[in-house]
Design an enzyme around this catalytic site. Structure first.
Site, PDB file in Angstrom:
ATOM      1  N   GLY A 198       0.832  -1.205   0.000  1.00  0.00           N
ATOM      2  CA  GLY A 198       0.000   0.000   0.000  1.00  0.00           C
ATOM      3  C   GLY A 198       0.864   1.252   0.000  1.00  0.00           C
ATOM      4  O   GLY A 198       1.803   1.394  -0.766  1.00  0.00           O
ATOM      5  N   GLY A 199       0.517   2.169   0.902  1.00  0.00           N
ATOM      6  CA  GLY A 199       1.230   3.445   0.973  1.00  0.00           C
ATOM      7  C   GLY A 199       2.702   3.282   1.255  1.00  0.00           C
ATOM      8  O   GLY A 199       3.511   4.148   0.899  1.00  0.00           O
ATOM      9  N   GLY A 245      21.570   8.747 -33.738  1.00  0.00           N
ATOM     10  CA  GLY A 245      21.115   9.582 -32.635  1.00  0.00           C
ATOM     11  C   GLY A 245      21.784   9.196 -31.328  1.00  0.00           C
ATOM     12  O   GLY A 245      21.997  10.041 -30.442  1.00  0.00           O
ATOM     13  N   ALA A 246      22.140   7.912 -31.216  1.00  0.00           N
ATOM     14  CA  ALA A 246      22.770   7.457 -29.974  1.00  0.00           C
ATOM     15  C   ALA A 246      24.136   8.111 -29.788  1.00  0.00           C
ATOM     16  O   ALA A 246      24.591   8.315 -28.660  1.00  0.00           O
ATOM     17  CB  ALA A 246      22.890   5.941 -29.977  1.00  0.00           C
TER      18      ALA A 246
HETATM   19  C1  HXC Z   1      -2.043  -2.448  12.143  1.00  0.00           C
HETATM   20  C2  HXC Z   1      -0.936  -4.349  11.590  1.00  0.00           C
HETATM   21  C3  HXC Z   1      -0.925  -3.959  10.237  1.00  0.00           C
HETATM   22  C4  HXC Z   1      -1.530  -2.729   9.908  1.00  0.00           C
HETATM   23  C5  HXC Z   1       0.077  -5.829  10.391  1.00  0.00           C
HETATM   24  N1  HXC Z   1      -0.311  -5.524  11.632  1.00  0.00           N
HETATM   25  N2  HXC Z   1      -0.288  -4.898   9.526  1.00  0.00           N
HETATM   26  N3  HXC Z   1      -1.492  -3.587  12.528  1.00  0.00           N
HETATM   27  N4  HXC Z   1      -2.079  -2.005  10.894  1.00  0.00           N
HETATM   28  N5  HXC Z   1      -1.518  -2.283   8.646  1.00  0.00           N
HETATM   29  C6  HXC Z   1      -0.069  -6.288  12.846  1.00  0.00           C
HETATM   30  C7  HXC Z   1      -0.862  -7.581  12.901  1.00  0.00           C
HETATM   31  O1  HXC Z   1      -2.131  -7.321  13.451  1.00  0.00           O
HETATM   32  C8  HXC Z   1       0.002  -8.416  13.821  1.00  0.00           C
HETATM   33  O2  HXC Z   1      -0.225  -8.022  15.151  1.00  0.00           O
HETATM   34  C9  HXC Z   1       1.382  -7.978  13.469  1.00  0.00           C
HETATM   35  O3  HXC Z   1       1.266  -6.705  12.825  1.00  0.00           O
HETATM   36  C10 HXC Z   1       2.069  -8.915  12.505  1.00  0.00           C
HETATM   37  O4  HXC Z   1       1.202  -9.166  11.420  1.00  0.00           O
HETATM   38  P1  HXC Z   1       0.950 -10.630  10.857  1.00  0.00           P
HETATM   39  O5  HXC Z   1      -0.190 -10.523   9.911  1.00  0.00           O
HETATM   40  O6  HXC Z   1       0.846 -11.594  11.993  1.00  0.00           O
HETATM   41  O7  HXC Z   1       2.321 -10.895  10.115  1.00  0.00           O
HETATM   42  P2  HXC Z   1       2.585 -11.616   8.725  1.00  0.00           P
HETATM   43  O8  HXC Z   1       1.835 -12.908   8.670  1.00  0.00           O
HETATM   44  O9  HXC Z   1       4.058 -11.632   8.562  1.00  0.00           O
HETATM   45  O10 HXC Z   1       1.922 -10.670   7.616  1.00  0.00           O
HETATM   46  C11 HXC Z   1       2.431  -9.372   7.420  1.00  0.00           C
HETATM   47  C12 HXC Z   1       1.521  -8.560   6.467  1.00  0.00           C
HETATM   48  C13 HXC Z   1       0.072  -8.615   6.985  1.00  0.00           C
HETATM   49  C14 HXC Z   1       1.585  -9.198   5.070  1.00  0.00           C
HETATM   50  C15 HXC Z   1       2.058  -7.153   6.378  1.00  0.00           C
HETATM   51  O11 HXC Z   1       0.056  -8.247   8.376  1.00  0.00           O
HETATM   52  C16 HXC Z   1      -0.828  -7.698   6.254  1.00  0.00           C
HETATM   53  O12 HXC Z   1      -1.298  -8.035   5.153  1.00  0.00           O
HETATM   54  N6  HXC Z   1      -1.124  -6.561   6.860  1.00  0.00           N
HETATM   55  C17 HXC Z   1      -2.032  -5.591   6.261  1.00  0.00           C
HETATM   56  C18 HXC Z   1      -1.401  -4.912   5.086  1.00  0.00           C
HETATM   57  C19 HXC Z   1      -2.263  -3.824   4.599  1.00  0.00           C
HETATM   58  O13 HXC Z   1      -3.314  -4.056   3.921  1.00  0.00           O
HETATM   59  N7  HXC Z   1      -1.952  -2.564   5.002  1.00  0.00           N
HETATM   60  C20 HXC Z   1      -2.712  -1.409   4.671  1.00  0.00           C
HETATM   61  C21 HXC Z   1      -2.263  -0.996   3.281  1.00  0.00           C
HETATM   62  S1  HXC Z   1      -3.215   0.342   2.730  1.00  0.00           S
HETATM   63  P3  HXC Z   1       0.022  -8.987  16.387  1.00  0.00           P
HETATM   64  O14 HXC Z   1      -0.525  -8.242  17.539  1.00  0.00           O
HETATM   65  O15 HXC Z   1      -0.705 -10.251  16.077  1.00  0.00           O
HETATM   66  O16 HXC Z   1       1.492  -9.190  16.463  1.00  0.00           O
HETATM   67  C22 HXC Z   1      -2.195   1.611   2.904  1.00  0.00           C
HETATM   68  C23 HXC Z   1      -2.824   2.849   2.434  1.00  0.00           C
HETATM   69  C24 HXC Z   1      -1.864   3.994   2.483  1.00  0.00           C
HETATM   70  O17 HXC Z   1      -1.112   1.498   3.334  1.00  0.00           O
HETATM   71  C25 HXC Z   1      -2.064   4.852   1.277  1.00  0.00           C
HETATM   72  C26 HXC Z   1      -1.220   6.069   1.329  1.00  0.00           C
HETATM   73  C27 HXC Z   1      -1.092   6.669  -0.054  1.00  0.00           C
END
Ligand code: HXC
Length: 508
Positions: free
Chosen positions: A169-170, A404-405
Site C-alpha cells: 500500500g502506501g 542519434g545514440a
Molecule cells: C495495524 C498491523 C498492520 C496494519 C500488520 N499488523 N499490519 N497492525 N495495521 N496495517 C499487525 C498484525 O495485526 C500483527 O499483530 C502484526 O502486525 C504482525 O502481522 P501478521 O499478519 O501476523 O504478520 P505476517 O503474517 O508476517 O503478515 C504481514 C503482512 C500482513 C503481510 C504485512 O500483516 C498484512 O497483510 N497486513 C495488512 C497490510 C495492509 O493491507 N496494510 C494497509 C495498506 S493500505 P500482532 O498483535 O498479532 O502481532 C495503505 C494505504 C496507504 O497502506 C495509502 C497512502 C497513499
C-alpha cells in the site's frame, strides 16, 4: 543509583524490547534482524544516537489506548558510517507490524527535517504492514507528510531505502520517491495491492515473490536497484554505497584515498576491441581497469544490462559511470536502458558527481514494440538528462557511436567537457552496410560490397569527427585512466549554470 536514573534505565530497557520477546523470536525465525539489530550492522559501532524513544500513538479506537509501545514501531536517530553523519529510521515489525501511525510518521519526518537542516543522507529501513489500520485517515495523513518530505529532500540530500520486509500500500510510495532502493531476497516485497486483492480484481494467481519480490523489482520493473541475499548483506552494501555519495547537494564528493597510481597504464585495453565489429567484449573490463583499484559499485545490474550504471573512484574521488555494454543486445539503446541511465545521470548531476561515459552503441533499438511503447519519449529522457547536466562530463568512445545514440551519449554537442575516442572508434550515422543499402539502393552484391568498403574507409574511424572538433583527442586505450584523471583535475572548478527556471519539463 538514584531513583531517577533507575526509572530512566527501566524505561529504556522496556522500550528496546519493542513488541516483546515472542515477536522478536518470530522476526528471527523469518531470517530477519530486528530494527535495532539492523542499525547496529548499518552504523559505526556505538555511533547511534536515538531520538523519540518514548513517542507513543494517540489512537483510542479498537482498544488501542490499552496497547501503547514506546517508540511506536519505528526507531529513529542519527549515527555515522565510516565516520560520516547519516540520519536513519528503522521500522520495527514487532510493534503493530511496523505499521505507520500518525506519530510514527511524525518521527520519520523529524529525522528528515534534521537531515535536511544539516545536509546529511537519510537511510530508511522499511519493514511495515502499511497504514496503521486502527488509525484510519490519521495514518494516511502521516504517509502524505512523509511523501511531501521525500519530495522536498529530493536532490538536496541523498535518500536510500532498504526494503527488509513487507512494504504494501502506501508503504511503497515513500521508498519509490527516494534515490535508490535495495531489497532483500525472499523476505521483502513491494506492491500497491497484494496477491489476494489481485486475485479478487483480475483473477490472476500470483505469489508475493512473483508480484513484488526483490528479483521481480530488480530485473523486471527496475523499482529496486539491487537485490541482496539477506539483511546483513543489504546493510553492508548500504555502508559501502553511502561512502560514494556526498552528504548533500552543497557538498563535494567524498574522497577515499587509495594506493592506485593515477597514471597507471593498462596495455591490455589496446587489444580489447575484437577484430570484427559484430563481436562483443565486456565493458565491465574497461570500467574496472579505469577505476581506482578496479572497484565498481554497479546499480541495477539485473535490469537493462545493455547499459551499465554505477559508481567508482578516480584519484579517490567519486565518479558516476554510464557505459553501453556490447555483451547485451550489442549495447543498443532501448526504452529500459534510456530510463535507467537518465535517472542515474540526473542523480549524479544533482549531487555534483562527475559523469564518465563509455560509448559503444549501434543506435536505438528498432521495432514496433519499442516505437509503440514510446522509445521517442523514453530515449528523450536520456538526451534531456545529459543535456541539462552541468557536472564535469568526460566521454570515451571505444567503438561504435552511431546515429542519434552518438548525440545522446554525452557528445560534445551536449556540452561534453572532454570527448575522447579510441583509434577503434567508428562515428557515423549508421553501420556501413545499412548506410550503403539505403543510399545506393538497387546496386548488386558486388557494388554493395565495394561501396560498403568505401563507406567504412571514410567513416569507420574517429578522425572525421576529430577533424571537426567533435572529438578532443584520439587517445591510446591504455592511457584511458590517466587521461580521465587529468581531465577531472582540470574540471574540478568547472562552473556552468543553466538559465534560471522554476524547474525543467523532462519528458516523463
Ligand atoms: C495495524 C498491523 C498492520 C496494519 C500488520 N499488523 N499490519 N497492525 N495495521 N496495517 C499487525 C498484525 O495485526 C500483527 O499483530 C502484526 O502486525 C504482525 O502481522 P501478521 O499478519 O501476523 O504478520 P505476517 O503474517 O508476517 O503478515 C504481514 C503482512 C500482513 C503481510 C504485512 O500483516 C498484512 O497483510 N497486513 C495488512 C497490510 C495492509 O493491507 N496494510 C494497509 C495498506 S493500505 P500482532 O498483535 O498479532 O502481532 C495503505 C494505504 C496507504 O497502506 C495509502 C497512502 C497513499
Amino acid at each position: 543509583m538514584s531513583a531517577n536514573i533507575a526509572e530512566l534505565e527501566k524505561r529504556r530497557a522496556g522500550a528496546k524490547m519493542g513488541g516483546g520477546q515472542r515477536r522478536i523470536d518470530a522476526q528471527h525465525a523469518k531470517g530477519k534482524l530486528t530494527a535495532r539489530e539492523r542499525l547496529e550492522v548499518l552504523l559505526d559501532e556505538d555511533s547511534f544516537e536515538e531520538m523519540d524513544l518514548y513517542v507513543e500513538h494517540d489512537c483510542i479506537d479498537f482498544g488501542m489506548q490499552e496497547q501503547k509501545i514506546p517508540g511506536d514501531g519505528v526507531v529513529t536517530g542519527s549515527g555515522t558510517i565510516n565516520g560520516r553523519l547519516v540520519y536513519v529510521f528503522s521500522q520495527d515489525f514487532t510493534v503493530f507490524g511496523g505499521s505507520l501511525s500518525a506519530r510514527h510518521a511524525q518521527k520519520i519526518c523529524k529525522v528528515m527535517d534534521a537531515a535536511l537542516k544539516v545536509g546529511a543522507p537519510v537511510i530508511g529501513l522499511n519493514d511495515s504492514g502499511g497504514a496503521r489500520i486502527q488509525e484510519g485517515v490519521a495514518s494516511l495523513g502521516g504517509y502524505a507528510d512523509v511523501f511531501q518530505k521525500n519530495v522536498l529532500a529530493s536532490g538536496v540530500i541523498p535518500q536510500l531505502s532498504l526494503i527488509m520486509g513487507p512494504c504494501a500500500g502506501g508503504a511503497v510510495y515513500s521508498p519509490a520517491m527516494t534515490d535508490f532502493i535495495f531489497m532483500v531476497k525472499d523476505s521483502s516485497y513491494m506492491f500497491v495491492t497484494g496477491p489476494d486483492v489481485v486475485k479478487t480484481v483480475t483473477n490472476e494467481v500470483v505469489t508475493q515473490e512473483e508480484l513484488g519480490g526483490a528479483i521481480t523489482h530488480s530485473s523486471k520493473t527496475s523499482v529496486s536497484d539491487l537485490a541482496l541475499e539477506n539483511d546483513i548483506e543489504a546493510l553492508l552494501a548500504a555502508r559501502e554505497f553511502i561512502d560514494f555519495l556526498p552528504a548533500s547537494n552543497r557538498d563535494e564528493v567524498p574522497e577515499r584515498p587509495n594506493a592506485d597510481p593515477w597514471d597507471r597504464l593498462e596495455p591490455s585495453l589496446d587489444t580489447i576491441i575484437p577484430p570484427s565489429a559484430n563481436q562483443p567484449y565486456d565493458m565491465h573490463e574497461v570500467i574496472r581497469k579505469t577505476l581506482d583499484e578496479g572497484e565498481f559499485f554497479e546499480i541495477q545490474p539485473l535490469h537493462a544490462g545493455n547499459i551499465l550504471c554505477g559508481f567508482g573512484r578516480i584519484e579517490g574521488k567519486t565518479v558516476g559511470i554510464v557505459a553501453n555494454q556490447p555483451m547485451v543486445l550489442a549495447g543498443v539503446l532501448d526504452i529500459n536502458a534510456s530510463k535507467k541511465a537518465a535517472r542515474f545521470v540526473r542523480f549524479c548531476d544533482a549531487f555534483n558527481i562527475p559523469i564518465i561515459t563509455f560509448v559503444d552503441v549501434p543506435g536505438f533499438l528498432p521495432g514496433t514494440d519499442q516505437e509503440h511503447n514510446g522509445i521517442i519519449k523514453h530515449g528523450a529522457k536520456l538526451l534531456f538528462a545529459y543535456g541539462e547536466a552541468t557536472v564535469p562530463k568526460i566521454t570515451v568512445i571505444t567503438r561504435k557511436a552511431y546515429g542519434g545514440a552518438y548525440d545522446v551519449m554525452a557528445s560534445k554537442h551536449l556540452r561534453g567537457d572532454l570527448n575522447y575516442a579510441w583509434p577503434t572508434a567508428e562515428i557515423a550515422v549508421m553501420g556501413a552496410k545499412g548506410a550503403v543499402e539505403i543510399i545506393f539502393r538497387g546496386l548488386d552484391a558486388d557494388g554493395i560490397a565495394a561501396k560498403t568498403k568505401e563507406y567504412e574507409d571514410r567513416f569507420a574511424n574517429p578522425f572525421v569527427a576529430a577533424s571537426r572538433g567533435y572529438i578532443d583527442e584520439v587517445i591510446y586505450p591504455q592511457s584511458t585512466r590517466k587521461r580521465i584523471a587529468l581531465g577531472l583535475r582540470k574540471l574540478r572548478n568547472k562552473n556552468l549554470e543553466n538559465p534560471w527556471k522554476k524547474h525543467d519539463n523532462i519528458p516523463l
